[in-house]
Design an enzyme around this catalytic site. Structure first.
Site, PDB file in Angstrom:
ATOM      1  N   LYS A   1       5.807  -6.264   4.994  1.00 23.44           N
ATOM      2  CA  LYS A   1       6.400  -5.802   6.256  1.00 23.44           C
ATOM      3  C   LYS A   1       6.700  -6.975   7.187  1.00 23.44           C
ATOM      4  O   LYS A   1       7.691  -6.951   7.915  1.00 23.44           O
ATOM      5  CB  LYS A   1       5.471  -4.798   6.948  1.00 23.44           C
ATOM      6  CG  LYS A   1       5.452  -3.466   6.228  1.00 23.44           C
ATOM      7  CD  LYS A   1       5.185  -2.316   7.172  1.00 23.44           C
ATOM      8  CE  LYS A   1       5.262  -1.004   6.425  1.00 23.44           C
ATOM      9  NZ  LYS A   1       4.777   0.138   7.196  1.00 23.44           N
TER      10      LYS A   1
ATOM     11  N   LYS B   1      10.269  -0.114  -5.326  1.00 27.12           N
ATOM     12  CA  LYS B   1       9.777   1.206  -4.929  1.00 27.12           C
ATOM     13  C   LYS B   1      10.844   1.981  -4.148  1.00 27.12           C
ATOM     14  O   LYS B   1      11.573   1.383  -3.353  1.00 27.12           O
ATOM     15  CB  LYS B   1       8.554   0.957  -4.024  1.00 27.12           C
ATOM     16  CG  LYS B   1       7.769   2.168  -3.657  1.00 27.12           C
ATOM     17  CD  LYS B   1       6.616   1.797  -2.743  1.00 27.12           C
ATOM     18  CE  LYS B   1       7.079   1.569  -1.321  1.00 27.12           C
ATOM     19  NZ  LYS B   1       6.030   1.548  -0.311  1.00 27.12           N
TER      20      LYS B   1
ATOM     21  N   LYS C   1      11.917   4.800   2.251  1.00 34.78           N
ATOM     22  CA  LYS C   1      12.676   5.422   3.348  1.00 34.78           C
ATOM     23  C   LYS C   1      13.697   4.479   3.955  1.00 34.78           C
ATOM     24  O   LYS C   1      14.742   4.883   4.407  1.00 34.78           O
ATOM     25  CB  LYS C   1      11.692   5.741   4.493  1.00 34.78           C
ATOM     26  CG  LYS C   1      11.003   7.042   4.411  1.00 34.78           C
ATOM     27  CD  LYS C   1      10.074   7.131   5.628  1.00 34.78           C
ATOM     28  CE  LYS C   1       9.079   8.245   5.462  1.00 34.78           C
ATOM     29  NZ  LYS C   1       8.014   8.190   6.468  1.00 34.78           N
TER      30      LYS C   1
HETATM   31  P1  TYM Z   1       3.701   6.234   4.021  1.00 37.25           P
HETATM   32  O1  TYM Z   1       4.091   7.023   5.210  1.00 37.25           O
HETATM   33  O2  TYM Z   1       4.403   4.962   3.733  1.00 37.25           O
HETATM   34  O3  TYM Z   1       3.824   7.131   2.734  1.00 37.25           O
HETATM   35  C1  TYM Z   1       3.267   8.428   2.681  1.00 37.25           C
HETATM   36  C2  TYM Z   1       2.727   8.685   1.285  1.00 37.25           C
HETATM   37  O4  TYM Z   1       3.771   8.604   0.317  1.00 37.25           O
HETATM   38  C3  TYM Z   1       3.406   7.700  -0.715  1.00 37.25           C
HETATM   39  N1  TYM Z   1       4.614   7.018  -1.186  1.00 37.25           N
HETATM   40  C4  TYM Z   1       5.008   6.983  -2.471  1.00 37.25           C
HETATM   41  N2  TYM Z   1       4.468   7.500  -3.583  1.00 37.25           N
HETATM   42  C5  TYM Z   1       5.122   7.304  -4.744  1.00 37.25           C
HETATM   43  N3  TYM Z   1       6.294   6.627  -4.839  1.00 37.25           N
HETATM   44  C6  TYM Z   1       6.882   6.082  -3.751  1.00 37.25           C
HETATM   45  N4  TYM Z   1       8.041   5.437  -3.862  1.00 37.25           N
HETATM   46  C7  TYM Z   1       6.236   6.260  -2.484  1.00 37.25           C
HETATM   47  N5  TYM Z   1       6.523   5.870  -1.223  1.00 37.25           N
HETATM   48  C8  TYM Z   1       5.525   6.343  -0.447  1.00 37.25           C
HETATM   49  C9  TYM Z   1       2.434   6.731  -0.060  1.00 37.25           C
HETATM   50  O5  TYM Z   1       1.611   6.115  -1.008  1.00 37.25           O
HETATM   51  C10 TYM Z   1       1.672   7.669   0.857  1.00 37.25           C
HETATM   52  O6  TYM Z   1       0.640   8.334   0.164  1.00 37.25           O
HETATM   53  N6  TYM Z   1      -0.454   4.036   5.534  1.00 37.25           N
HETATM   54  C11 TYM Z   1       0.080   5.287   5.060  1.00 37.25           C
HETATM   55  C12 TYM Z   1      -0.101   6.447   6.011  1.00 37.25           C
HETATM   56  C13 TYM Z   1      -1.505   6.668   6.441  1.00 37.25           C
HETATM   57  C14 TYM Z   1      -2.536   7.273   5.679  1.00 37.25           C
HETATM   58  C15 TYM Z   1      -3.684   7.270   6.526  1.00 37.25           C
HETATM   59  C16 TYM Z   1      -2.597   7.810   4.406  1.00 37.25           C
HETATM   60  C17 TYM Z   1      -2.022   6.314   7.643  1.00 37.25           C
HETATM   61  N7  TYM Z   1      -3.340   6.681   7.699  1.00 37.25           N
HETATM   62  C18 TYM Z   1      -4.898   7.791   6.077  1.00 37.25           C
HETATM   63  C19 TYM Z   1      -3.825   8.335   3.973  1.00 37.25           C
HETATM   64  C20 TYM Z   1      -4.947   8.317   4.805  1.00 37.25           C
HETATM   65  C21 TYM Z   1       1.560   5.085   4.841  1.00 37.25           C
HETATM   66  O7  TYM Z   1       2.172   4.240   5.412  1.00 37.25           O
HETATM   67  O8  TYM Z   1       2.121   6.007   4.031  1.00 37.25           O
END
Ligand code: TYM
Length: 334
Positions: free
Chosen positions: A115, A197, A200
């Site tokens: 990032k 990957k 978004k």
């Molecule tokens: P975030 O918002 O980037 O993504 C949300 C969830 O989607 C999964 N993910 C994917 N899985 C498979 N293939 C992909 N291409 C892909 N892109 C995203 C992510 O692994 C995630 O599970 N830091 C976290 C949010 C968060 C969180 C938490 C999660 C904040 N606090 C506490 C669990 C527990 C995040 O940025 O996810």
């Protein structure tokens, strides 16, 4: 949260529209695991502030995310679906935990490095301490299980390390959470650059399936997916495009790789891509319909948000008070 079920916690950032990666890596599994666990799901809006947001869009995205959780099949009357920023304990615990986290640990976080490279003009301290806030999210509710995609594995590891460190000083304060990373779907790749990957923020719209893309768009994007010059539908490291499409197809149909290879034996990539596109569009259609209904029902969503914010606040406070006492902060006079 009164029964003896184990506790599941997860959440997503409240930015942009969710992708098929978010859905297959996380949201779909939340729904599958839902009955077995007591569940909390956060709209992780504090995390989104690490990147500049346009306030009005940000608010809309957060609400849209809330509605998508519900539309995917999570009942807000049975699950605590709430806004992270509405529970002050996240930020409070995060501060305390940051005093139990080493800079050396944070320096190793690959997501920070990625990032920081992407947002070189805004490498703020929040981006750096992001994993501490995530640890606070999880530990605040004494979560047993955290279902996430593969990209969050390192953040789960640091959460466990922080919790263990804290417990080794103060006794058993935190439950040590286990990650739940699915076998298929943990890392859905870009449809245009299958070594990358699905994300978004990809600038190439064809690279990403958005959960709210219409049927024709979904099918068109799959038809354009980058594959290889071979013609055989087979799972292999040297065929990342086809393997990714097989992962996606497997997640939505429940078929194994062997079954998929047999189904498309003797057929070309065209047939396979069309089948994947149709299967994904079919899977998302009911979610999209429910989403539109929910977004139109302001009173219902507002009531659910209010009720669950209060529930989350109550649970968070229980852990927070305990932690404050353990570290020796003076109790409030009531
Ligand atoms: P975030 O918002 O980037 O993504 C949300 C969830 O989607 C999964 N993910 C994917 N899985 C498979 N293939 C992909 N291409 C892909 N892109 C995203 C992510 O692994 C995630 O599970 N830091 C976290 C949010 C968060 C969180 C938490 C999660 C904040 N606090 C506490 C669990 C527990 C995040 O940025 O996810």
């Amino acid at each position: 949260m009164s029964n003896d079920k184990k506790l599941l916690y997860s959440g997503m950032q409240a930015t942009g529209t969710l992708t098929l990666g978010n859905y297959l890596g996380a949201l779909k599994n939340w729904v599958t695991l839902n009955e077995e666990y007591e569940c909390l799901y956060g709209v992780m809006d504090l995390h989104s502030l690490t990147v500049r947001q346009v306030p009005a869009d940000f608010r809309k995205n957060a609400r849209s995310l809330y509605a998508l959780y519900v539309a995917a099949g999570l009942d807000p009357e049975k699950n605590c679906i709430y806004y992270q920023s509405h529970v002050s304990g996240h930020a409070e615990l995060s501060w305390i935990l940051s005093c139990f986290t080493y800079m050396g640990e944070l320096n190793r976080m690959t997501q920070f490095k990625d990032k920081a490279a992407k947002h070189a003009d805004n490498i703020n301290a929040g981006l750096y301490t992001y994993p501490v806030l995530m640890a606070a999210d999880i530990l605040l509710y004494q979560a047993d299980l955290v279902p996430v995609g593969a990209d969050q594995k390192q953040h789960l590891e640091i959460t466990r390390d922080i919790a263990q460190r804290f417990n080794s000083i103060y006794g058993d304060v935190f439950t040590i959470p286990e990650p739940y990373i699915p076998k298929a779907g943990a890392k859905i790749m870009s449809l245009q650059e299958p070594e990358k990957k699905m994300s978004k923020s990809d600038e190439n719209a064809n690279a990403t399936i958005k959960l709210l893309d219409d049927r024709d768009t979904i099918i068109r994007k799959f038809k354009r997916a980058v594959t290889d010059s071979d013609t055989v539908v087979r799972y292999a490291e040297e065929k990342p495009g086809i393997s990714n499409l097989m992962d996606i197809y497997s997640c939505v149909t429940g078929k194994s790789n062997d079954e998929i290879e047999k189904e498309f034996a003797g057929k070309g990539y065209g047939d396979f891509k069309l089948a994947v596109g149709e299967a994904v569009a079919d899977e998302l259609a009911p979610l999209q319909k429910r989403y539109e209904e929910l977004m139109a029902d302001k009173a219902y969503l507002d009531a659910m948000i209010k009720m669950n914010d209060e529930k989350a606040q109550y649970l968070a406070n229980k852990t927070l008070r305990k932690v404050q006492k353990k570290v020796g902060l003076t109790e409030r006079i009531r």
